[in-house]
Motif scaffolding. Structure first.
Motif, PDB file in Angstrom:
ATOM      1  N   ALA A  69       0.826  -1.212   0.000  1.00 42.88           N
ATOM      2  CA  ALA A  69       0.000   0.000   0.000  1.00 42.88           C
ATOM      3  C   ALA A  69       0.858   1.259   0.000  1.00 42.88           C
ATOM      4  O   ALA A  69       0.584   2.221  -0.736  1.00 42.88           O
ATOM      5  N   VAL A  70       1.923   1.264   0.826  1.00 51.10           N
ATOM      6  CA  VAL A  70       2.832   2.419   0.873  1.00 51.10           C
ATOM      7  C   VAL A  70       3.574   2.574  -0.448  1.00 51.10           C
ATOM      8  O   VAL A  70       3.752   3.686  -0.975  1.00 51.10           O
ATOM      9  N   MET A  71       3.973   1.452  -1.037  1.00 48.70           N
ATOM     10  CA  MET A  71       4.721   1.462  -2.291  1.00 48.70           C
ATOM     11  C   MET A  71       3.909   2.052  -3.439  1.00 48.70           C
ATOM     12  O   MET A  71       4.426   2.788  -4.275  1.00 48.70           O
ATOM     13  N   THR A  72       2.619   1.746  -3.462  1.00 47.74           N
ATOM     14  CA  THR A  72       1.796   2.129  -4.610  1.00 47.74           C
ATOM     15  C   THR A  72       0.909   3.354  -4.358  1.00 47.74           C
ATOM     16  O   THR A  72       0.549   4.066  -5.296  1.00 47.74           O
ATOM     17  N   GLY A  73       0.535   3.572  -3.108  1.00 46.08           N
ATOM     18  CA  GLY A  73      -0.421   4.641  -2.823  1.00 46.08           C
ATOM     19  C   GLY A  73      -1.840   4.278  -3.217  1.00 46.08           C
ATOM     20  O   GLY A  73      -2.720   5.145  -3.270  1.00 46.08           O
ATOM     21  N   SER A  74      -2.104   3.015  -3.478  1.00 44.39           N
ATOM     22  CA  SER A  74      -3.428   2.558  -3.910  1.00 44.39           C
ATOM     23  C   SER A  74      -4.414   2.529  -2.743  1.00 44.39           C
ATOM     24  O   SER A  74      -4.120   1.962  -1.679  1.00 44.39           O
ATOM     25  N   VAL A  75      -5.592   3.109  -2.947  1.00 40.60           N
ATOM     26  CA  VAL A  75      -6.630   3.074  -1.918  1.00 40.60           C
ATOM     27  C   VAL A  75      -7.134   1.647  -1.724  1.00 40.60           C
ATOM     28  O   VAL A  75      -7.409   1.213  -0.606  1.00 40.60           O
ATOM     29  N   ALA A  76      -7.257   0.915  -2.818  1.00 42.09           N
ATOM     30  CA  ALA A  76      -7.734  -0.464  -2.720  1.00 42.09           C
ATOM     31  C   ALA A  76      -6.766  -1.326  -1.918  1.00 42.09           C
ATOM     32  O   ALA A  76      -7.181  -2.135  -1.076  1.00 42.09           O
ATOM     33  N   LEU A  77      -5.460  -1.159  -2.157  1.00 40.61           N
ATOM     34  CA  LEU A  77      -4.470  -1.939  -1.414  1.00 40.61           C
ATOM     35  C   LEU A  77      -4.399  -1.491   0.040  1.00 40.61           C
ATOM     36  O   LEU A  77      -4.170  -2.305   0.940  1.00 40.61           O
ATOM     37  N   LEU A  78      -4.601  -0.193   0.288  1.00 35.41           N
ATOM     38  CA  LEU A  78      -4.658   0.290   1.667  1.00 35.41           C
ATOM     39  C   LEU A  78      -5.850  -0.333   2.391  1.00 35.41           C
ATOM     40  O   LEU A  78      -5.745  -0.733   3.558  1.00 35.41           O
ATOM     41  N   SER A  79      -6.973  -0.435   1.700  1.00 41.71           N
ATOM     42  CA  SER A  79      -8.161  -1.065   2.280  1.00 41.71           C
ATOM     43  C   SER A  79      -7.881  -2.522   2.635  1.00 41.71           C
ATOM     44  O   SER A  79      -8.293  -3.014   3.699  1.00 41.71           O
ATOM     45  N   ASP A  80      -7.192  -3.209   1.736  1.00 43.18           N
ATOM     46  CA  ASP A  80      -6.840  -4.599   1.977  1.00 43.18           C
ATOM     47  C   ASP A  80      -5.945  -4.717   3.205  1.00 43.18           C
ATOM     48  O   ASP A  80      -6.093  -5.636   4.023  1.00 43.18           O
ATOM     49  N   ALA A  81      -5.009  -3.781   3.362  1.00 43.65           N
ATOM     50  CA  ALA A  81      -4.109  -3.790   4.513  1.00 43.65           C
ATOM     51  C   ALA A  81      -4.879  -3.524   5.812  1.00 43.65           C
ATOM     52  O   ALA A  81      -4.606  -4.140   6.845  1.00 43.65           O
TER      53      ALA A  81
END
Length: 305
Positions: free
Chosen positions: A26-38
């Motif tokens: 999530a930090v690497m990409t800045g993706s909201v979807a990946l942040l949600s997954d985290a």
């Protein structure tokens, strides 16, 4: 250390590893979807800790204050886990809404997706193990933890596919949209988990197959009795509780009636793990007066002793 405790400790370790990998992505990409997954994985860790506490409490033997044991602690853990899942979903919806208000193009999406895929594979393997072993050990807390992780696996797979599609098409608005879909899926999962766990806390009867086994054992092993009725069951974690009335001929001695009860109880313990049996012996006139419409279990031929 019991198998239940080992599995619960393993869940905490796996949860921390997966959380670290997803947070990195999530930090690497800045993706909201990946942040949600985290964020969902943060709940996994908290839920695994709750499951460990519940399993350890449930394994305590019965005592003066808790004569029926502590097995319901696992249902409480499962309810707590369901609530945490719902909280995680609400946090994810918030992040999705902020993403819609100010959409951003994720950076290094390919590298982030590789990391998330590795984390998802770890989660998938562990969730299947938890569900299988939790079922074998009759542990609602472990089964709930496994189902929660499996929902996370499905969510993560959807996020990975969605971001791949967004990268190919350039429609990065799909990133917060995926986060919202993730949240709805998690809300559904949390709601089902809470509902099923509350049923256990409310003394839900055993499944139909187990009930049929119990009835068959009573019918086969109660030779010398006339009938059984008022059969009631409930389950609390790995423990099953059964009580019923057993009608015997008037001339049956206390010793003979006790022997029949011992025979039934021994057979039930062989057929159903961790079963607790209570039998109320009644004289034969009770069969005529009350037994007709009270779930009568017909008794087979007397067994030779």
């Amino acid at each position: 250390m019991t198998d239940q405790v080992k599995l619960a400790l393993g869940s905490i370790l796996v949860g921390l590893i997966v959380l670290a990998l997803k947070a990195w992505a999530a930090v690497m990409t800045g993706s909201v979807a990946l942040l949600s997954d985290a964020l969902e994985s943060t709940v996994n860790v908290v839920a695994a800790i709750a499951a460990l506490v519940a399993v350890k409490v449930a394994l305590r033997p019965a005592d003066e204050a808790h004569p029926y044991g502590h097995t319901k602690a696992e249902f409480i853990s499962a309810v707590v886990e369901g609530v945490l899942i719902v909280v995680a979903a609400l946090l994810i919806l918030r992040e999705a809404w902020l993403g819609f208000l100010s959409p951003d193009i994720p950076q290094m999406p390919a590298s982030g997706l590789v990391v998330v895929t590795v984390a998802t594979a770890i989660n998938a393997a562990w969730s299947r193990l938890l569900i299988r072993r939790g079922t074998q050990l009759s542990s609602p807390a472990l089964v709930a933890d496994g189902k929660h992780l499996w929902a996370d696996v499905i969510t993560s797979a959807g996020v990975v596919l969605g971001i791949c599609f967004a990268g190919l098409t350039g429609y990065w608005v799909l990133d917060p949209l995926l986060a919202a879909i993730v949240a709805v899926n998690i809300l559904w999962s949390g709601g089902k988990l809470i509902a099923s766990s509350l049923s256990g806390l409310l003394d839900e009867a055993v499944p139909d197959q187990t009930m049929q086994t119990i009835r068959e054992v009573i019918s086969t092993e109660a030779g010398g009795a006339l009938e059984a009725h008022d059969l009631r069951t409930r389950h609390a974690g790995r423990a099953t509780f059964v009580d019923f009335h057993l009608v015997v001929p008037g001339e049956t001695t206390v010793e003979d009636a006790h022997e029949v009860c011992d025979q039934i109880e021994a057979a039930l313990k062989d057929a159903v793990p961790d079963i607790n049996v209570s039998i109320h012996v009644e004289p034969e006139h009770k069969a005529e007066a009350e037994g007709t419409d009270r779930g009568v279990i017909e008794i087979g031929e007397p067994r030779k002793r």
